[in-house]
Motif scaffolding. Structure first.
Motif, PDB file in Angstrom:
ATOM      1  N   UNK A 246       0.885  -1.208   0.034  1.00  0.00           N
ATOM      2  CA  UNK A 246      -0.179  -0.119  -0.006  1.00  0.00           C
ATOM      3  C   UNK A 246       0.904   1.289  -0.002  1.00  0.00           C
ATOM      4  N   UNK A 247       0.479   2.268  -0.678  1.00  0.00           N
ATOM      5  CA  UNK A 247       1.240   3.416  -0.650  1.00  0.00           C
ATOM      6  C   UNK A 247       1.105   4.145   0.600  1.00  0.00           C
ATOM      7  N   UNK A 248       0.099   4.584   0.885  1.00  0.00           N
ATOM      8  CA  UNK A 248      -0.257   5.467   2.135  1.00  0.00           C
ATOM      9  C   UNK A 248      -1.539   4.995   2.763  1.00  0.00           C
ATOM     10  N   UNK A 249      -1.416   4.347   4.144  1.00  0.00           N
ATOM     11  CA  UNK A 249      -2.363   3.974   4.854  1.00  0.00           C
ATOM     12  C   UNK A 249      -2.651   4.959   6.158  1.00  0.00           C
ATOM     13  N   UNK A 250      -3.747   5.426   6.215  1.00  0.00           N
ATOM     14  CA  UNK A 250      -4.173   6.226   7.406  1.00  0.00           C
ATOM     15  C   UNK A 250      -5.226   5.374   8.393  1.00  0.00           C
ATOM     16  N   UNK A 251      -4.632   5.487   9.437  1.00  0.00           N
ATOM     17  CA  UNK A 251      -5.401   4.470  10.441  1.00  0.00           C
ATOM     18  C   UNK A 251      -5.864   5.407  11.880  1.00  0.00           C
ATOM     19  N   UNK A 252      -6.925   5.431  12.255  1.00  0.00           N
ATOM     20  CA  UNK A 252      -7.271   6.330  13.276  1.00  0.00           C
ATOM     21  C   UNK A 252      -6.592   7.561  13.347  1.00  0.00           C
ATOM     22  N   UNK A 253      -6.489   8.530  12.216  1.00  0.00           N
ATOM     23  CA  UNK A 253      -5.635   9.591  12.049  1.00  0.00           C
ATOM     24  C   UNK A 253      -6.505  10.554  11.519  1.00  0.00           C
ATOM     25  N   UNK A 271      -5.061   4.147   1.375  1.00  0.00           N
ATOM     26  CA  UNK A 271      -6.298   3.636   2.326  1.00  0.00           C
ATOM     27  C   UNK A 271      -6.331   4.056   3.116  1.00  0.00           C
ATOM     28  N   UNK A 272      -7.764   4.458   3.622  1.00  0.00           N
ATOM     29  CA  UNK A 272      -8.198   5.047   4.828  1.00  0.00           C
ATOM     30  C   UNK A 272      -8.948   4.063   5.659  1.00  0.00           C
ATOM     31  N   UNK A 273      -8.245   3.766   6.817  1.00  0.00           N
ATOM     32  CA  UNK A 273      -8.687   2.588   7.835  1.00  0.00           C
ATOM     33  C   UNK A 273      -8.959   3.394   8.982  1.00  0.00           C
ATOM     34  N   UNK A 274      -9.637   2.430  10.169  1.00  0.00           N
ATOM     35  CA  UNK A 274      -9.766   2.833  11.384  1.00  0.00           C
ATOM     36  C   UNK A 274      -9.954   1.715  12.176  1.00  0.00           C
ATOM     37  N   UNK A 275      -9.212   0.769  12.092  1.00  0.00           N
ATOM     38  CA  UNK A 275      -9.273  -0.337  13.140  1.00  0.00           C
ATOM     39  C   UNK A 275     -10.127  -1.474  12.754  1.00  0.00           C
ATOM     40  N   UNK A 286     -12.234   7.855  15.072  1.00  0.00           N
ATOM     41  CA  UNK A 286     -12.422   7.597  13.662  1.00  0.00           C
ATOM     42  C   UNK A 286     -11.169   8.260  12.761  1.00  0.00           C
ATOM     43  N   UNK A 287     -10.973   7.680  11.552  1.00  0.00           N
ATOM     44  CA  UNK A 287     -10.176   8.914  10.684  1.00  0.00           C
ATOM     45  C   UNK A 287     -11.017   9.668  10.000  1.00  0.00           C
ATOM     46  N   UNK A 288     -10.515  10.984   9.951  1.00  0.00           N
ATOM     47  CA  UNK A 288     -11.184  11.969   9.594  1.00  0.00           C
ATOM     48  C   UNK A 288     -10.490  13.366   9.259  1.00  0.00           C
ATOM     49  N   UNK A 289     -11.214  13.982   8.453  1.00  0.00           N
ATOM     50  CA  UNK A 289     -10.692  15.213   7.921  1.00  0.00           C
ATOM     51  C   UNK A 289      -9.551  15.308   7.055  1.00  0.00           C
ATOM     52  N   UNK A 290      -9.664  14.640   5.919  1.00  0.00           N
ATOM     53  CA  UNK A 290      -8.576  14.413   5.019  1.00  0.00           C
ATOM     54  C   UNK A 290      -8.831  14.580   3.804  1.00  0.00           C
ATOM     55  N   UNK A 291      -7.714  15.308   3.155  1.00  0.00           N
ATOM     56  CA  UNK A 291      -7.783  15.855   1.841  1.00  0.00           C
ATOM     57  C   UNK A 291      -6.755  15.211   1.037  1.00  0.00           C
ATOM     58  N   UNK A 309     -12.538  -0.354   9.401  1.00  0.00           N
ATOM     59  CA  UNK A 309     -12.759   0.734   9.525  1.00  0.00           C
ATOM     60  C   UNK A 309     -13.886   0.939  10.393  1.00  0.00           C
ATOM     61  N   UNK A 310     -13.596   0.245  11.418  1.00  0.00           N
ATOM     62  CA  UNK A 310     -14.757  -0.147  12.556  1.00  0.00           C
ATOM     63  C   UNK A 310     -15.028   1.170  13.482  1.00  0.00           C
TER      64      UNK A 310
END
Length: 459
Positions: A246-253, A271-275, A286-291, A309-310
């Protein structure tokens, strides 16, 4: 009379979409104002001054570690890596107020010996655990950066990457620990196990910059932001072709800007994730506020939300992006009834794809598994999205029978050539406005679009 009611409902829905979109444009501007670059003291600590030999053979890790510690003790600054090939027998653990600058021509090559990587608190596919250290790692740091036009080479194609066929037992064990709420300190992997480490991971860090570097040959995920806040990823280039690169994984961020990235990696680009599952729902982060803007996509999937993404994913803005080559799926939202959580307020605008398998896909039943915790997927908006060719579906939207996806809005959505008619099932409050597939304008008609896809679809 019935037609008048339908027209009134459609008009009200369209009006609400316009109002909501305007509100979220304001939200995007507010997000961008909050995101700030780190600032560093004008001090330089060259790894050459601490004994690093740039021959690609001699272990430079002691020199790097000393430069990092001297920078920390001085109150911060730049750890400078001049042109040359540097072999590192183990990971780099970064400190606060530090910019690791890889100057043009500098190449970091990491050891293939697992015993050189100590166990650290990390996560793996959405579960917190102890595993081999990521090759570049920072835990609970702030004001931190990796910059410059150098190369970070994981050297993993013949080593860590070969563990993929061996990981299943450990993968399942980690998930059982998640489901049974086993304490983190008892989740020990590492030696004798086969969970591959990430290349770069920032864990519980604030005010981050990764800019202009090139990333190659990662053991697992390339860049992983875990529980991070206020980060900019800009101008990074990829050539990472191993499994799960994966290039960029955002988790709980949260509060993340991704811009001007040129992707070429053998898995998800962003890839935007949240557990995962029980742990993710309990985390409530949550993972939120992403541009995401001005990026060029190439790899497996361009933009993915889920499947872990739980804790929820919300307030995501993707705009003014194009393609550098083939991706399997363009926009892909995925969950299943094990996850719970919510995906909401997603805005994708002015994005182009070339050839794909599926252009826009949502599934609430990823891998056709799970029960008890269906996810909420709501308020997904695509505007001015174009695709040259979708070999399979231009549009595939499938909710869960007990919890339909809602408020899916496509405006000026065009796929020149598609292999299949659009499919929509278990979806409510869907709006098509100027949607064209194979040159035909597609009107919203729930019964017409509900066709029978293959029983086993390749998610």
């Amino acid at each position: 009379m019935r037609n008048c009611v339908k027209k009134l409902v459609l008009s009200l829905h369209l009006f609400s979409v316009i109002i909501l979109s305007a509100q979220h444009l304001d939200a995007k501007a507010t997000i961008l104002k909050r995101i700030n670059e780190p600032e560093f003291q004008n001090r330089v600590f060259s790894v050459i001054d601490y004994g690093a030999i740039a021959d690609g053979i001699t272990n430079a890790k002691p020199a790097f570690d000393q430069a990092i510690q001297e920078c920390k003790q001085a109150g911060g600054g730049k750890v400078e890596v001049p042109k040359g090939n540097y072999f590192l027998e183990g990971p780099l653990h970064l400190e606060s107020h530090l910019n690791l600058e890889l100057q043009e021509g500098a190449v970091l090559k990491f050891s293939s010996n697992p015993e050189s990587y100590p166990l650290v608190l990390t996560s793996w596919e959405g579960t917190i655990l102890y595993n081999y250290s990521p090759f570049i790692y920072a835990y609970q740091k702030e004001n931190i950066a990796i910059t410059g036009k150098g190369i970070i080479d994981g050297e993993s194609s013949d080593t860590f990457a070969t563990w993929h066929p061996l990981q299943k037992e450990d993968q399942l064990r980690s998930r059982e620990m998640n489901h049974n709420s086993i304490p983190f300190e008892e989740r020990q992997f590492g030696k004798g196990h086969y969970l591959r480490p990430q290349l770069i991971q920032f864990f519980d860090c604030k005010t981050i910059l990764i800019e202009d570097v090139s990333i190659e040959d990662s053991p697992f995920w390339c860049v992983h932001l875990l529980k991070c806040e206020n980060a900019i990823l800009r101008g990074v280039k990829y050539d990472a072709q191993n499994k799960n690169n994966d290039g960029i994984d955002l988790e709980y961020s949260r509060d993340i800007l991704i811009e001007n990235i040129r992707f070429n990696n053998n898995d998800d680009n962003v890839a935007i994730k949240a557990g995962r599952d029980h742990e993710g729902r309990a985390m409530q982060m949550p993972s939120e506020n992403i541009v995401v803007r001005n990026c060029a996509f190439k790899g497996l999937h361009a933009l993915v939300i889920g499947s872990e993404m739980s804790s929820g994913v919300r307030n995501v803005f993707v705009e003014n992006c194009t393609y550098a080559g083939y991706v399997k799926r363009g926009v892909y939202l995925k969950s299943n009834p094990d996850r719970g959580g919510e995906i909401s307020d997603i805005f994708i605008k002015n994005v182009e794809f070339g050839e794909v398998l599926d252009c826009f896909m949502i599934t609430s039943n990823y891998h056709n598994e799970g029960f008890g915790f269906p996810s909420t997927i709501n308020n997904i908006n695509l505007s001015n999205v174009k695709c040259e060719k979708a070999n399979n579906y231009g549009i595939y939207l499938k909710g869960y029978n007990k919890k339909p996806i809602r408020n899916i809005n496509l405006n000026r959505f065009k796929v020149k050539e598609t292999g299949r008619n659009p499919f929509v099932d278990f979806a409510e409050e869907v709006m098509f406005k100027t949607v064209k597939l194979n040159g035909e304008t597609i009107k919203w008609n729930a019964e017409k679009l509900k066709q029978n896809p293959p029983d086993e679809y390749d998610y």
